[in-house]
Design a protein around this motif. Sequence first.
Motif, PDB file in Angstrom:
ATOM      1  N   LEU A  19       0.821  -1.215   0.000  1.00  0.00           N
ATOM      2  CA  LEU A  19       0.000   0.000   0.000  1.00  0.00           C
ATOM      3  C   LEU A  19       0.853   1.261   0.000  1.00  0.00           C
ATOM      4  CD1 LEU A  19      -2.831  -1.080   2.447  1.00  0.00           C
ATOM      5  CD2 LEU A  19      -2.957  -0.854  -0.037  1.00  0.00           C
ATOM      6  N   VAL A  20       1.941   1.239   0.760  1.00  0.00           N
ATOM      7  CA  VAL A  20       2.844   2.394   0.798  1.00  0.00           C
ATOM      8  C   VAL A  20       3.488   2.598  -0.560  1.00  0.00           C
ATOM      9  CG1 VAL A  20       4.996   3.266   1.789  1.00  0.00           C
ATOM     10  CG2 VAL A  20       3.253   2.288   3.270  1.00  0.00           C
ATOM     11  N   ASN A  21       3.973   1.513  -1.169  1.00  0.00           N
ATOM     12  CA  ASN A  21       4.610   1.612  -2.483  1.00  0.00           C
ATOM     13  C   ASN A  21       3.621   2.097  -3.535  1.00  0.00           C
ATOM     14  OD1 ASN A  21       7.027   0.710  -1.462  1.00  0.00           O
ATOM     15  ND2 ASN A  21       6.698  -1.410  -2.092  1.00  0.00           N
ATOM     16  N   ARG A  22       2.382   1.646  -3.426  1.00  0.00           N
ATOM     17  CA  ARG A  22       1.349   2.078  -4.358  1.00  0.00           C
ATOM     18  C   ARG A  22       1.111   3.580  -4.232  1.00  0.00           C
ATOM     19  NH1 ARG A  22      -4.424  -0.616  -3.774  1.00  0.00           N
ATOM     20  NH2 ARG A  22      -5.475   1.078  -4.803  1.00  0.00           N
ATOM     21  N   TYR A  23       1.117   4.077  -2.993  1.00  0.00           N
ATOM     22  CA  TYR A  23       0.929   5.508  -2.764  1.00  0.00           C
ATOM     23  C   TYR A  23       2.047   6.314  -3.420  1.00  0.00           C
ATOM     24  CZ  TYR A  23       1.184   9.970  -0.381  1.00  0.00           C
ATOM     25  OH  TYR A  23       1.290  11.316  -0.115  1.00  0.00           O
ATOM     26  N   TYR A  24       3.299   5.901  -3.185  1.00  0.00           N
ATOM     27  CA  TYR A  24       4.434   6.644  -3.749  1.00  0.00           C
ATOM     28  C   TYR A  24       4.438   6.592  -5.277  1.00  0.00           C
ATOM     29  CZ  TYR A  24       6.592   7.339   0.809  1.00  0.00           C
ATOM     30  OH  TYR A  24       6.854   7.733   2.100  1.00  0.00           O
ATOM     31  N   GLY A  25       4.110   5.454  -5.831  1.00  0.00           N
ATOM     32  CA  GLY A  25       4.064   5.335  -7.287  1.00  0.00           C
ATOM     33  C   GLY A  25       2.977   6.201  -7.888  1.00  0.00           C
ATOM     34  N   LYS A  26       1.811   6.207  -7.265  1.00  0.00           N
ATOM     35  CA  LYS A  26       0.696   7.003  -7.776  1.00  0.00           C
ATOM     36  C   LYS A  26       0.991   8.499  -7.645  1.00  0.00           C
ATOM     37  CE  LYS A  26      -3.531   7.289  -9.332  1.00  0.00           C
ATOM     38  NZ  LYS A  26      -3.832   6.950 -10.719  1.00  0.00           N
ATOM     39  N   THR A  27       1.616   8.878  -6.540  1.00  0.00           N
ATOM     40  CA  THR A  27       1.982  10.281  -6.347  1.00  0.00           C
ATOM     41  C   THR A  27       2.937  10.748  -7.445  1.00  0.00           C
ATOM     42  OG1 THR A  27       1.726  10.031  -3.963  1.00  0.00           O
ATOM     43  CG2 THR A  27       2.998  11.918  -4.718  1.00  0.00           C
ATOM     44  N   MET A  28       3.902   9.896  -7.788  1.00  0.00           N
ATOM     45  CA  MET A  28       4.850  10.223  -8.847  1.00  0.00           C
ATOM     46  C   MET A  28       4.138  10.349 -10.192  1.00  0.00           C
ATOM     47  SD  MET A  28       8.055   8.003 -10.263  1.00  0.00           S
ATOM     48  CE  MET A  28       6.916   6.828 -10.967  1.00  0.00           C
ATOM     49  N   ARG A  29       3.259   9.415 -10.500  1.00  0.00           N
ATOM     50  CA  ARG A  29       2.546   9.465 -11.777  1.00  0.00           C
ATOM     51  C   ARG A  29       1.660  10.699 -11.884  1.00  0.00           C
ATOM     52  NH1 ARG A  29       2.008   3.988 -10.669  1.00  0.00           N
ATOM     53  NH2 ARG A  29      -0.182   4.194 -10.106  1.00  0.00           N
ATOM     54  N   ASN A  30       1.012  11.081 -10.783  1.00  0.00           N
ATOM     55  CA  ASN A  30       0.183  12.291 -10.789  1.00  0.00           C
ATOM     56  C   ASN A  30       1.030  13.539 -10.994  1.00  0.00           C
ATOM     57  OD1 ASN A  30      -2.184  10.901 -10.429  1.00  0.00           O
ATOM     58  ND2 ASN A  30      -2.202  11.142  -8.206  1.00  0.00           N
ATOM     59  N   ALA A  31       2.218  13.565 -10.381  1.00  0.00           N
ATOM     60  CA  ALA A  31       3.105  14.715 -10.539  1.00  0.00           C
ATOM     61  C   ALA A  31       3.586  14.829 -11.984  1.00  0.00           C
ATOM     62  CB  ALA A  31       4.295  14.588  -9.588  1.00  0.00           C
ATOM     63  N   ILE A  32       3.862  13.702 -12.609  1.00  0.00           N
ATOM     64  CA  ILE A  32       4.289  13.709 -14.010  1.00  0.00           C
ATOM     65  C   ILE A  32       3.151  14.206 -14.895  1.00  0.00           C
ATOM     66  CG2 ILE A  32       4.934  12.214 -15.951  1.00  0.00           C
ATOM     67  CD1 ILE A  32       6.530  10.529 -13.915  1.00  0.00           C
ATOM     68  N   ARG A  33       1.938  13.732 -14.622  1.00  0.00           N
ATOM     69  CA  ARG A  33       0.773  14.171 -15.392  1.00  0.00           C
ATOM     70  C   ARG A  33       0.563  15.677 -15.268  1.00  0.00           C
ATOM     71  NH1 ARG A  33      -4.144  12.326 -12.594  1.00  0.00           N
ATOM     72  NH2 ARG A  33      -3.691  14.242 -11.494  1.00  0.00           N
ATOM     73  N   ASP A  34       0.682  16.198 -14.052  1.00  0.00           N
ATOM     74  CA  ASP A  34       0.512  17.634 -13.837  1.00  0.00           C
ATOM     75  C   ASP A  34       1.611  18.426 -14.542  1.00  0.00           C
ATOM     76  OD1 ASP A  34      -1.682  17.041 -12.311  1.00  0.00           O
ATOM     77  OD2 ASP A  34      -0.637  17.255 -10.393  1.00  0.00           O
ATOM     78  N   PHE A  35       2.828  17.880 -14.529  1.00  0.00           N
ATOM     79  CA  PHE A  35       3.954  18.558 -15.181  1.00  0.00           C
ATOM     80  C   PHE A  35       3.720  18.647 -16.687  1.00  0.00           C
ATOM     81  CE2 PHE A  35       8.087  18.465 -17.300  1.00  0.00           C
ATOM     82  CZ  PHE A  35       8.689  19.583 -16.736  1.00  0.00           C
TER      83      PHE A  35
END
Length: 84
Positions: A19-35
């Motif tokens: 669950l923790v790894n999923r959170y960090y991965g999703k946070t990274m993907r969202n940041a890339i999308r926003d960028f």
Amino acid sequence: MANHKSAEKRIRQSEKHRLVNRYYGKTMRNAIRDFKGLSTKKDAEKRLEELYSLIDKNAKRGIIHKNKAANLKSKLTLFYNKLP
């Protein structure tokens, strides 16, 4: 079903880590999308450094492979360089 106490504990720990790894991965993907949604170089300049840091941290944690991190950073840099 687990037959040993240690196996039951490992199952609990694995689920927490997943669950923790999923959170960090999703946070990274969202940041890339926003960028990728940014339209000016001025806005993207500071965000790019933060994104590099986020990607490197995920590679260090083992959430993504180090080569995947390098590929992401390369593609983001190309995107940044094409911005007006």
